[in-house]
Design a protein around this motif. Structure first.
Motif, PDB file in Angstrom:
ATOM      1  N   VAL A  15       0.842  -1.204   0.000  1.00 41.79           N
ATOM      2  CA  VAL A  15       0.000   0.000   0.000  1.00 41.79           C
ATOM      3  C   VAL A  15       0.876   1.252   0.000  1.00 41.79           C
ATOM      4  O   VAL A  15       0.605   2.214  -0.719  1.00 41.79           O
ATOM      5  N   ASP A  16       1.939   1.246   0.789  1.00 41.96           N
ATOM      6  CA  ASP A  16       2.864   2.383   0.819  1.00 41.96           C
ATOM      7  C   ASP A  16       3.456   2.645  -0.565  1.00 41.96           C
ATOM      8  O   ASP A  16       3.580   3.785  -1.001  1.00 41.96           O
ATOM      9  N   ALA A  17       3.830   1.566  -1.246  1.00 42.01           N
ATOM     10  CA  ALA A  17       4.448   1.700  -2.570  1.00 42.01           C
ATOM     11  C   ALA A  17       3.450   2.252  -3.587  1.00 42.01           C
ATOM     12  O   ALA A  17       3.768   3.169  -4.358  1.00 42.01           O
ATOM     13  N   ILE A  18       2.237   1.708  -3.596  1.00 42.61           N
ATOM     14  CA  ILE A  18       1.220   2.157  -4.556  1.00 42.61           C
ATOM     15  C   ILE A  18       0.788   3.583  -4.243  1.00 42.61           C
ATOM     16  O   ILE A  18       0.495   4.379  -5.143  1.00 42.61           O
ATOM     17  N   ASN A  19       0.783   3.925  -2.963  1.00 39.36           N
ATOM     18  CA  ASN A  19       0.391   5.265  -2.522  1.00 39.36           C
ATOM     19  C   ASN A  19       1.346   6.355  -3.031  1.00 39.36           C
ATOM     20  O   ASN A  19       1.007   7.539  -3.049  1.00 39.36           O
ATOM     21  N   MET A  20       2.538   5.951  -3.460  1.00 37.13           N
ATOM     22  CA  MET A  20       3.498   6.903  -4.005  1.00 37.13           C
ATOM     23  C   MET A  20       3.083   7.424  -5.379  1.00 37.13           C
ATOM     24  O   MET A  20       3.570   8.468  -5.823  1.00 37.13           O
ATOM     25  N   LEU A  21       2.190   6.717  -6.072  1.00 38.71           N
ATOM     26  CA  LEU A  21       1.744   7.146  -7.399  1.00 38.71           C
ATOM     27  C   LEU A  21       0.899   8.407  -7.276  1.00 38.71           C
ATOM     28  O   LEU A  21       0.125   8.554  -6.327  1.00 38.71           O
ATOM     29  N   PRO A  22       1.023   9.331  -8.231  1.00 38.51           N
ATOM     30  CA  PRO A  22       0.253  10.584  -8.156  1.00 38.51           C
ATOM     31  C   PRO A  22      -1.244  10.333  -8.261  1.00 38.51           C
ATOM     32  O   PRO A  22      -1.695   9.548  -9.090  1.00 38.51           O
ATOM     33  N   GLY A  23      -2.006  10.986  -7.382  1.00 32.21           N
ATOM     34  CA  GLY A  23      -3.457  10.884  -7.429  1.00 32.21           C
ATOM     35  C   GLY A  23      -4.022   9.632  -6.794  1.00 32.21           C
ATOM     36  O   GLY A  23      -5.235   9.396  -6.864  1.00 32.21           O
ATOM     37  N   VAL A  24      -3.165   8.814  -6.179  1.00 30.77           N
ATOM     38  CA  VAL A  24      -3.635   7.576  -5.544  1.00 30.77           C
ATOM     39  C   VAL A  24      -3.543   7.728  -4.026  1.00 30.77           C
ATOM     40  O   VAL A  24      -2.453   7.777  -3.453  1.00 30.77           O
ATOM     41  N   GLY A  25      -4.708   7.807  -3.378  1.00 26.80           N
ATOM     42  CA  GLY A  25      -4.748   7.892  -1.922  1.00 26.80           C
ATOM     43  C   GLY A  25      -4.568   6.530  -1.291  1.00 26.80           C
ATOM     44  O   GLY A  25      -4.506   5.508  -1.983  1.00 26.80           O
ATOM     45  N   SER A  28      -7.428   3.996  -2.080  1.00 26.52           N
ATOM     46  CA  SER A  28      -7.309   3.459  -3.451  1.00 26.52           C
ATOM     47  C   SER A  28      -6.121   2.516  -3.545  1.00 26.52           C
ATOM     48  O   SER A  28      -6.180   1.494  -4.230  1.00 26.52           O
ATOM     49  N   ALA A  29      -5.034   2.870  -2.855  1.00 27.47           N
ATOM     50  CA  ALA A  29      -3.844   2.012  -2.868  1.00 27.47           C
ATOM     51  C   ALA A  29      -4.152   0.656  -2.246  1.00 27.47           C
ATOM     52  O   ALA A  29      -3.714  -0.385  -2.750  1.00 27.47           O
ATOM     53  N   LEU A  30      -4.932   0.656  -1.166  1.00 26.59           N
ATOM     54  CA  LEU A  30      -5.327  -0.602  -0.535  1.00 26.59           C
ATOM     55  C   LEU A  30      -6.197  -1.429  -1.474  1.00 26.59           C
ATOM     56  O   LEU A  30      -6.002  -2.646  -1.614  1.00 26.59           O
ATOM     57  N   ARG A  31      -7.131  -0.774  -2.150  1.00 33.77           N
ATOM     58  CA  ARG A  31      -8.013  -1.484  -3.089  1.00 33.77           C
ATOM     59  C   ARG A  31      -7.195  -2.110  -4.216  1.00 33.77           C
ATOM     60  O   ARG A  31      -7.441  -3.267  -4.602  1.00 33.77           O
ATOM     61  N   LEU A  32      -6.206  -1.373  -4.732  1.00 36.73           N
ATOM     62  CA  LEU A  32      -5.368  -1.899  -5.812  1.00 36.73           C
ATOM     63  C   LEU A  32      -4.487  -3.048  -5.314  1.00 36.73           C
ATOM     64  O   LEU A  32      -4.287  -4.041  -6.023  1.00 36.73           O
ATOM     65  N   ALA A  33      -3.963  -2.912  -4.108  1.00 36.47           N
ATOM     66  CA  ALA A  33      -3.113  -3.974  -3.550  1.00 36.47           C
ATOM     67  C   ALA A  33      -3.910  -5.265  -3.369  1.00 36.47           C
ATOM     68  O   ALA A  33      -3.437  -6.366  -3.705  1.00 36.47           O
ATOM     69  N   LEU A  34      -5.120  -5.149  -2.863  1.00 34.55           N
ATOM     70  CA  LEU A  34      -5.961  -6.329  -2.678  1.00 34.55           C
ATOM     71  C   LEU A  34      -6.372  -6.920  -4.023  1.00 34.55           C
ATOM     72  O   LEU A  34      -6.494  -8.151  -4.160  1.00 34.55           O
ATOM     73  N   HIS A  35      -6.580  -6.063  -5.019  1.00 34.53           N
ATOM     74  CA  HIS A  35      -6.890  -6.548  -6.365  1.00 34.53           C
ATOM     75  C   HIS A  35      -5.723  -7.372  -6.916  1.00 34.53           C
ATOM     76  O   HIS A  35      -5.933  -8.454  -7.483  1.00 34.53           O
TER      77      HIS A  35
END
Length: 212
Positions: A15-25, A28-35
């Motif tokens: 989640v920390d890594a995905i959260n680094m992307l612009p516009g991703v809170g 959303s990062a948690l949702r993408l990680a679980l996906h």
């Protein structure tokens, strides 16, 4: 800490890594990680491999600074392009936007940003010197008349974009080449990235002589 609410340290790190992307809170990062966690292993490995290859192997064209798989990009190596016209843009994304219009058939030069004193970006932080060198080299070719060489300043119309355009114009003025800018079908401060293809295409086709 918020991270302590996660059932897994590995999930928290993702989640920390995905959260680094612009516009991703974080949600959303948690949702993408679980996906990603629900996907087949080979799909996720392909995804991470593509990202690693992008970061480690992508090149920047040694002529125009566009993203490329090779030392020279596909635009600069295309002999059918108008090699006497150089369109100056802020970013790689702008090149992609202009190419999508199908209205431009010359070469590009990617500055890598615009002059912004408030953000600590000066002329030396951009590829303006390289642009001047390209124009100077073009002017030195015996079979090309200087009035046939055109530099299009395709930068945003806000204060920083206009400042950058003016600075480049002053650097190129001594060569006596044609310097033009996009027709103002684009609103003040508009980014090329968000302009629709029709408006952007018309702005290129109806470009005007740059007036400092």
């Amino acid at each position: 800490m918020y991270k302590e609410n996660y059932p897994s340290r590995l999930l928290a790190d993702a989640v920390d890594a995905i959260n680094m992307l612009p516009g991703v809170g974080r949600r959303s990062a948690l949702r993408l990680a679980l996906h990603l966690l629900r996907q087949p292993q080979e799909n996720v490995h392909h995804f991470t491999s593509a990202i690693n290859s992008l970061r480690d192997e992508v090149k920047y064209c040694r002529i125009c600074r566009m993203i490329s798989d090779d030392e020279v990009c596909s635009v600069c190596s295309d002999l059918s392009r108008d090699r006497n016209t150089i369109c100056v843009v802020e970013s790689v994304r702008d090149v992609m936007s202009i190419e999508n219009t199908g209205q431009y058939h010359g070469l590009y030069h990617v500055l890598g940003g615009i002059i912004s004193p408030i953000n600590g970006v000066g002329p030396s932080d951009l590829t303006i010197r390289e642009l001047v060198a390209r124009v100077e080299a073009l002017c030195g070719l015996e079979d090309i008349e200087r009035d046939k060489i055109e530099v299009i300043l395709a930068l945003s119309g806000d204060v920083e974009g206009e400042t950058t355009s003016f600075y480049i114009y002053r650097q190129l003025e001594k060569f006596g080449v044609k310097v033009s800018s996009l027709a103002r079908g684009l609103g003040f401060g508009d980014d090329l990235e968000y302009a629709d293809e029709l408006t952007l295409g018309r702005s290129i086709a109806n470009r005007q002589i740059f007036r400092p």
